[in-house]
Motif scaffolding. Structure first.
Motif, mmCIF file in Angstrom:
data_model
loop_
_atom_site.group_PDB
_atom_site.id
_atom_site.type_symbol
_atom_site.label_atom_id
_atom_site.label_comp_id
_atom_site.label_asym_id
_atom_site.label_seq_id
_atom_site.Cartn_x
_atom_site.Cartn_y
_atom_site.Cartn_z
ATOM 1 N N GLU A 1 34.309 6.835 25.841
ATOM 2 C CA GLU A 1 33.039 7.017 26.542
ATOM 3 C C GLU A 1 33.217 7.841 27.806
ATOM 4 O OE1 GLU A 1 29.001 6.722 26.757
ATOM 5 O OE2 GLU A 1 30.300 5.981 25.146
ATOM 6 N N HIS B 1 35.594 10.078 28.328
ATOM 7 C CA HIS B 1 35.870 11.449 27.907
ATOM 8 C C HIS B 1 34.597 12.134 27.424
ATOM 9 C CE1 HIS B 1 38.773 14.587 26.893
ATOM 10 N NE2 HIS B 1 38.101 14.782 25.736
ATOM 11 N N LYS B 2 33.732 11.377 26.771
ATOM 12 C CA LYS B 2 32.467 11.941 26.286
ATOM 13 C C LYS B 2 31.599 12.385 27.467
ATOM 14 C CE LYS B 2 30.458 9.680 22.978
ATOM 15 N NZ LYS B 2 29.663 8.627 22.262
ATOM 16 N N ASN B 3 31.520 11.536 28.485
ATOM 17 C CA ASN B 3 30.723 11.901 29.666
ATOM 18 C C ASN B 3 31.275 13.138 30.355
ATOM 19 O OD1 ASN B 3 29.065 9.688 29.243
ATOM 20 N ND2 ASN B 3 30.268 8.349 30.571
ATOM 21 N N GLU C 1 30.492 16.174 28.246
ATOM 22 C CA GLU C 1 29.072 16.507 28.360
ATOM 23 C C GLU C 1 28.781 17.254 29.649
ATOM 24 O OE1 GLU C 1 24.709 14.239 28.388
ATOM 25 O OE2 GLU C 1 26.582 13.089 28.473
ATOM 26 N N PHE D 1 26.274 14.592 20.205
ATOM 27 C CA PHE D 1 27.706 14.331 20.142
ATOM 28 C C PHE D 1 28.128 14.090 18.705
ATOM 29 C CE2 PHE D 1 26.638 13.117 24.448
ATOM 30 C CZ PHE D 1 27.706 13.597 25.193
ATOM 31 N N GLU E 1 31.799 12.453 16.734
ATOM 32 C CA GLU E 1 33.174 11.963 16.796
ATOM 33 C C GLU E 1 33.824 12.143 15.436
ATOM 34 O OE1 GLU E 1 33.470 8.026 18.209
ATOM 35 O OE2 GLU E 1 31.974 8.272 19.799
ATOM 36 N N LEU F 1 36.275 14.879 19.949
ATOM 37 C CA LEU F 1 34.861 14.817 20.299
ATOM 38 C C LEU F 1 34.297 16.231 20.296
ATOM 39 C CD1 LEU F 1 34.743 12.303 23.292
ATOM 40 C CD2 LEU F 1 33.775 11.974 21.016
ATOM 41 N N VAL G 1 30.626 18.205 21.479
ATOM 42 C CA VAL G 1 29.358 18.060 22.144
ATOM 43 C C VAL G 1 28.614 19.390 22.062
ATOM 44 C CG1 VAL G 1 30.339 18.634 24.411
ATOM 45 C CG2 VAL G 1 28.192 17.361 24.285
ATOM 46 N N VAL H 1 40.589 13.647 22.192
ATOM 47 C CA VAL H 1 40.559 12.598 23.225
ATOM 48 C C VAL H 1 42.000 12.329 23.632
ATOM 49 C CG1 VAL H 1 39.748 10.293 23.822
ATOM 50 C CG2 VAL H 1 38.513 11.637 22.135
#
Length: 481
Positions: free
Chosen positions: A38, A40-42, A45, A129, A131, A142, A144, A165
């Motif tokens: 989460e 890494h996703k933020n 983004e 997103f 995965e 990931l 995006v 990731v």
């Protein structure tokens, strides 16, 4: 290993702790992995959003014609700026640039997986997103996608950032090491505490076991000495009560056994004397030793007296045996204790005639209603009155009083010398007789019979005694018969 329950409890505790540790470890690793992805996703983004905003500031024509030195320089270092793989595609999945200094055409297979779904969602105005797992890098990845808009707000392109990731497995490994180290220390402390608590828990059980062993060996004076406000404390209290009851029962049993021995000894003695006298007199008469008429008559008179005594003794024994038998039913009817008392006094006056004893009766009640057996109550009162006559002095008085408050009360008092204090605890025992001239012909069963009759009529007997003044028997008849 002697205290098996301690080790069993310790094993149960340790097993529970291990299961708890494994569950917590699994949950920790799962949540730690989710949290890392989460984060890494933020971060990804935020990079994609910055790139799309930068590209949105350039007109769509400049992007298509690859014009402008700023745009070219920006694309040249785009991968380095984004620190990830970057694609810029249009709605038809045509790659506009691969992030280098020239426009190149890539095939669809070069795009990240699920690129088509991401682009469709982004062209609807959303940031999307995806995965997946990279077989080449052997790590989670990931992707995006963010929209690129012109000055009018129309979407004409999509920025795709694709990045593994990084560091998840390393971070998880470090977390596991810390977790194992922490759980290991916690387990060691918990194991020591569980063993200590197990010994503390089983200590009162050991005391209860020793108490039970002593009880089986016949030692009923033992106590557990366990004071706890829990189930074990309740068990210990009940075991102490059991020991006390067993001790009381044992003492009562010993007392009854002693009474049985005394009863056999007493009845043997009481029967032996008249039988011996009768046999001796008969042998003397039968052998012709006694021939004088006066002596023969004396022997006959003696045998008759002993026969009467023997008959009275057997009668008293039968009465006492019946009264002590709970299956023996009395003839209970509604009677007047005043009538019973009058009947007793009429019969007793002939007994008191020789001593010139006067009866003083204080009775203000005409109808002393009572549920009872007339014959047995008459027998009880007559036993007390007969004793009062026996121990009263010449020209004495016997005071009889009937009163009533909550219960009916009957008292009979004489003017004799009273009962010795040493004899008081035993006056109602079978065959117990005070050593006196007045009591030489008694069977020792009268007061025992009177007590049993009182018990069967739910009455209590109080003995008020004063040496040199007299003795008073008080009967209290309770209503709840």
């Amino acid at each position: 290993m002697k205290n098996k329950i301690v080790w069993k409890l310790s094993i149960y505790f340790i097993t529970s702790l291990l299961v708890f540790a494994f569950i917590i470890s699994g949950i920790f690793i799962y949540l730690f992995r989710i949290n890392t992805i989460e984060l890494h996703k933020n971060e990804l983004e935020q990079r994609a959003t910055k790139i799309s905003k930068t590209l949105s500031s350039i007109t769509s024509d400049s992007i298509r014609k690859n014009q402008g030195s700023g745009y070219g320089a920006y694309l040249k270092f785009l991968n380095d700026i984004a620190m990830s793989d970057v694609w810029i595609v249009d709605e038809n999945l045509n790659i506009i640039t691969a992030g280098n200094d020239q426009v190149s055409q890539y095939s669809f297979s070069d795009l990240p997986s699920n690129a088509e779904e991401i682009v469709k969602e982004v062209f609807s105005g959303k940031t999307e997103f995806s995965e997946s797992f990279s077989n080449i890098l052997d790590t989670p990845t990931l992707t995006v996608g963010t929209p690129i808009k012109d000055d009018s707000g129309n979407i004409f392109g999509v920025v795709l950032l694709h990045s593994p990731v990084n560091g998840i497995d390393l971070a998880i490994s470090k977390g596991i090491v810390i977790l194992v180290f922490s759980i290991g220390i916690a387990l060691m402390i918990a194991i020591l505490l569980s063993i200590g608590f197990s010994f503390t828990f089983t200590k009162p059980l050991k005391s209860l076991n020793l108490t039970a062993i002593k009880l089986t060996e016949g030692d009923y004076t033992v106590k557990t000495n366990v004071k706890q406000s829990d189930e074990i404390g309740t068990l210990a209290m009940n075991m102490d009560i059991l020991a006390q009851r067993l001790n009381e029962s044992s003492m009562e049993s010993e007392k009854l056994e002693q009474l049985r021995r005394d009863f056999i000894a007493n009845i043997s003695h009481e029967l032996r004397t008249p039988v011996t006298v009768i046999r001796g007199s008969l042998e003397a008469l039968n052998d012709g030793i006694i021939t004088k008429e006066a002596q023969v008559l004396e022997y006959y008179s003696q045998m008759l007296a002993e026969s009467k005594h023997l008959q009275r003794l057997i009668g008293d024994l039968l009465d006492l045996s019946r009264l002590q038998n709970t299956d023996f039913q009395l003839e209970m009817t509604q009677i007047s204790i005043c009538e019973v008392l009058s009947d007793v006094i009429r019969s007793a006056k002939s007994l008191a005639k020789d001593k010139q004893i006067e009866f003083v009766v204080n009775n203000n009640f005409k109808d002393c209603a009572l549920l009872g057996d007339y014959g047995r109550l008459r027998q009880m009162i007559l036993i007390i009155v007969d004793n009062a006559i026996k121990f009263s002095p010449q020209n004495g008085h016997i005071y009889i009083n009937v009163s009533q408050d909550k219960n009916l009360i009957l008292s009979i008092r004489d003017e004799g010398r009273g009962i010795n204090n040493d004899d008081l605890p035993y006056v109602f025992d079978r065959f117990y007789k005070t050593k006196s001239i007045e009591n030489k012909n008694g069977t020792g069963l009268g007061l025992a019979i009177a007590k049993q009759i009182a018990i069967r009529h739910n009455a209590t007997i109080k003995l008020v005694n004063e040496i040199g003044v007299g003795c008073e028997f008080v009967f209290i008849f309770h209503d709840d018969l």
